[in-house]
Design a protein around this motif. Sequence first.
Motif, PDB file in Angstrom:
ATOM      1  N   GLN A   2      10.801   6.553  59.974  1.00 25.89           N
ATOM      2  CA  GLN A   2      11.487   5.632  60.876  1.00 25.89           C
ATOM      3  C   GLN A   2      10.504   5.021  61.879  1.00 25.89           C
ATOM      4  O   GLN A   2       9.541   5.654  62.306  1.00 25.89           O
ATOM      5  CB  GLN A   2      12.601   6.357  61.622  1.00 25.89           C
ATOM      6  N   CYS A  44      18.956  -4.969  61.257  1.00 28.98           N
ATOM      7  CA  CYS A  44      17.878  -4.786  60.282  1.00 28.98           C
ATOM      8  C   CYS A  44      17.558  -3.298  60.140  1.00 28.98           C
ATOM      9  O   CYS A  44      17.776  -2.519  61.070  1.00 28.98           O
ATOM     10  CB  CYS A  44      16.617  -5.524  60.724  1.00 28.98           C
ATOM     11  N   SER A  45      17.039  -2.927  59.003  1.00 30.77           N
ATOM     12  CA  SER A  45      16.616  -1.546  58.804  1.00 30.77           C
ATOM     13  C   SER A  45      15.468  -1.214  59.745  1.00 30.77           C
ATOM     14  O   SER A  45      14.599  -2.047  59.992  1.00 30.77           O
ATOM     15  CB  SER A  45      16.156  -1.355  57.350  1.00 30.77           C
ATOM     16  N   THR A  46      15.480  -0.014  60.293  1.00 31.80           N
ATOM     17  CA  THR A  46      14.384   0.417  61.168  1.00 31.80           C
ATOM     18  C   THR A  46      13.464   1.401  60.440  1.00 31.80           C
ATOM     19  O   THR A  46      12.667   2.100  61.077  1.00 31.80           O
ATOM     20  CB  THR A  46      14.922   1.048  62.470  1.00 31.80           C
ATOM     21  N   GLY A  47      13.595   1.430  59.109  1.00 36.08           N
ATOM     22  CA  GLY A  47      12.643   2.199  58.313  1.00 36.08           C
ATOM     23  C   GLY A  47      11.306   1.459  58.324  1.00 36.08           C
ATOM     24  O   GLY A  47      11.273   0.236  58.123  1.00 36.08           O
ATOM     25  N   ALA A  49       8.875   1.236  56.294  1.00 35.93           N
ATOM     26  CA  ALA A  49       8.509   0.564  55.036  1.00 35.93           C
ATOM     27  C   ALA A  49       9.368  -0.672  54.758  1.00 35.93           C
ATOM     28  O   ALA A  49       9.019  -1.488  53.906  1.00 35.93           O
ATOM     29  CB  ALA A  49       8.629   1.544  53.871  1.00 35.93           C
ATOM     30  N   ASP A  50      10.482  -0.822  55.492  1.00 31.15           N
ATOM     31  CA  ASP A  50      11.401  -1.942  55.238  1.00 31.15           C
ATOM     32  C   ASP A  50      11.104  -3.170  56.094  1.00 31.15           C
ATOM     33  O   ASP A  50      11.679  -4.232  55.882  1.00 31.15           O
ATOM     34  CB  ASP A  50      12.853  -1.500  55.502  1.00 31.15           C
ATOM     35  N   ILE A  51      10.213  -3.028  57.046  1.00 32.12           N
ATOM     36  CA  ILE A  51       9.933  -4.143  57.961  1.00 32.12           C
ATOM     37  C   ILE A  51       9.151  -5.228  57.233  1.00 32.12           C
ATOM     38  O   ILE A  51       8.202  -4.940  56.491  1.00 32.12           O
ATOM     39  CB  ILE A  51       9.144  -3.654  59.199  1.00 32.12           C
ATOM     40  N   THR A  52       9.544  -6.479  57.459  1.00 32.67           N
ATOM     41  CA  THR A  52       8.901  -7.605  56.770  1.00 32.67           C
ATOM     42  C   THR A  52       8.206  -8.540  57.765  1.00 32.67           C
ATOM     43  O   THR A  52       8.510  -8.543  58.963  1.00 32.67           O
ATOM     44  CB  THR A  52       9.935  -8.425  55.978  1.00 32.67           C
ATOM     45  N   GLN A  55      10.637 -10.825  59.582  1.00 36.32           N
ATOM     46  CA  GLN A  55      11.288 -10.227  60.754  1.00 36.32           C
ATOM     47  C   GLN A  55      10.385 -10.304  61.985  1.00 36.32           C
ATOM     48  O   GLN A  55      10.856 -10.546  63.098  1.00 36.32           O
ATOM     49  CB  GLN A  55      11.666  -8.777  60.453  1.00 36.32           C
ATOM     50  N   ASN A  96       2.077  -1.156  53.212  1.00 36.60           N
ATOM     51  CA  ASN A  96       2.015  -2.616  53.244  1.00 36.60           C
ATOM     52  C   ASN A  96       1.976  -3.091  54.697  1.00 36.60           C
ATOM     53  O   ASN A  96       2.893  -2.827  55.470  1.00 36.60           O
ATOM     54  CB  ASN A  96       3.249  -3.195  52.532  1.00 36.60           C
TER      55      ASN A  96
END
Length: 301
Positions: A2, A44-47, A49-52, A55, A96
């Motif tokens: 997270q 938005c996801s707060t993981g 690995a999910d951040i783009t 965003q 990433n």
Amino acid sequence: MQLKAAIDEFILYIQIEKNYSTHTVISYEYDLDQFLAFLCDHDCSTGLADITTTQVRRFIQNQLGKQKQKPRSINRKISCLKSFTKYCIREKFLSNNFMDSIEKPKFDDNLPVYMTLDDLKQLFRSIENDDSSLSIRNEVMIKLLATTGMRRSELVALTWEQINLSNQTIRVFGKGKKERLLPLHAALIPLLYEYKETLREFQIYPTEPVFLNKNGVSLNPRGLHLIFKKALEKAGLPPSRFSLHHLRHTFATLMLQENKENIELRTLQELLGHESITATEVYTHVEFEQKKKAIDSFNIF
């Protein structure tokens, strides 16, 4: 992992291992928490690995638009996020780097705001004639800032062991705890002795803070800011026009304008504690701007 957990790890890292100043740690934590809050507010996801990248761009757009953040603040937030992701990749929290293609926006360069020599003399006359209970402390603080160019965070962090009145020097710890030795102006020496006489013996112990608030505890940057604003008002100068950082700009600008035969840009860089000479070069632009105004006002046609 997270985002919140990664932020906690990163803050611990810059605080303990990198030994960043308290001010820098607080700023980084604030910026990262703002980004986290933005993601939560927009579902938005707060993981981690999910951040783009998209965003991040929307976060910057939000800061510029709705939040009306200044260019300096935006660039600081981007630098913070870049440092954060670099750390996360090194620690293998992230594979990433979502900050790779993010660049700092280009803004028009504004010349720094500063006080004229007459403004500064007006301020000095006012604080010298002030007879309030803490007037000597205020006079020392403002004159130290004006004659050394130190940052307000550096001033409030001063302890007595950093000041050597015999050698007329002051040791300052700047950004990243980098140390620099500054000469004290001769006019400050009797003033510092006078101020020292107003304190109790335990308050001038080497490790004790030099500047105390009205309750006898270490002064903080916010308190110094309010003292400076009141001093401007008493001097008949607009408090909304100048800040403590403008006093640093004033030192650098007047040093080049009034004393350029005795100072080189590299020396000014060292006095200000700038990492790069580029940051110091802005004051040569100020000097040029003054020259341009002089030429433009030369009414011979």
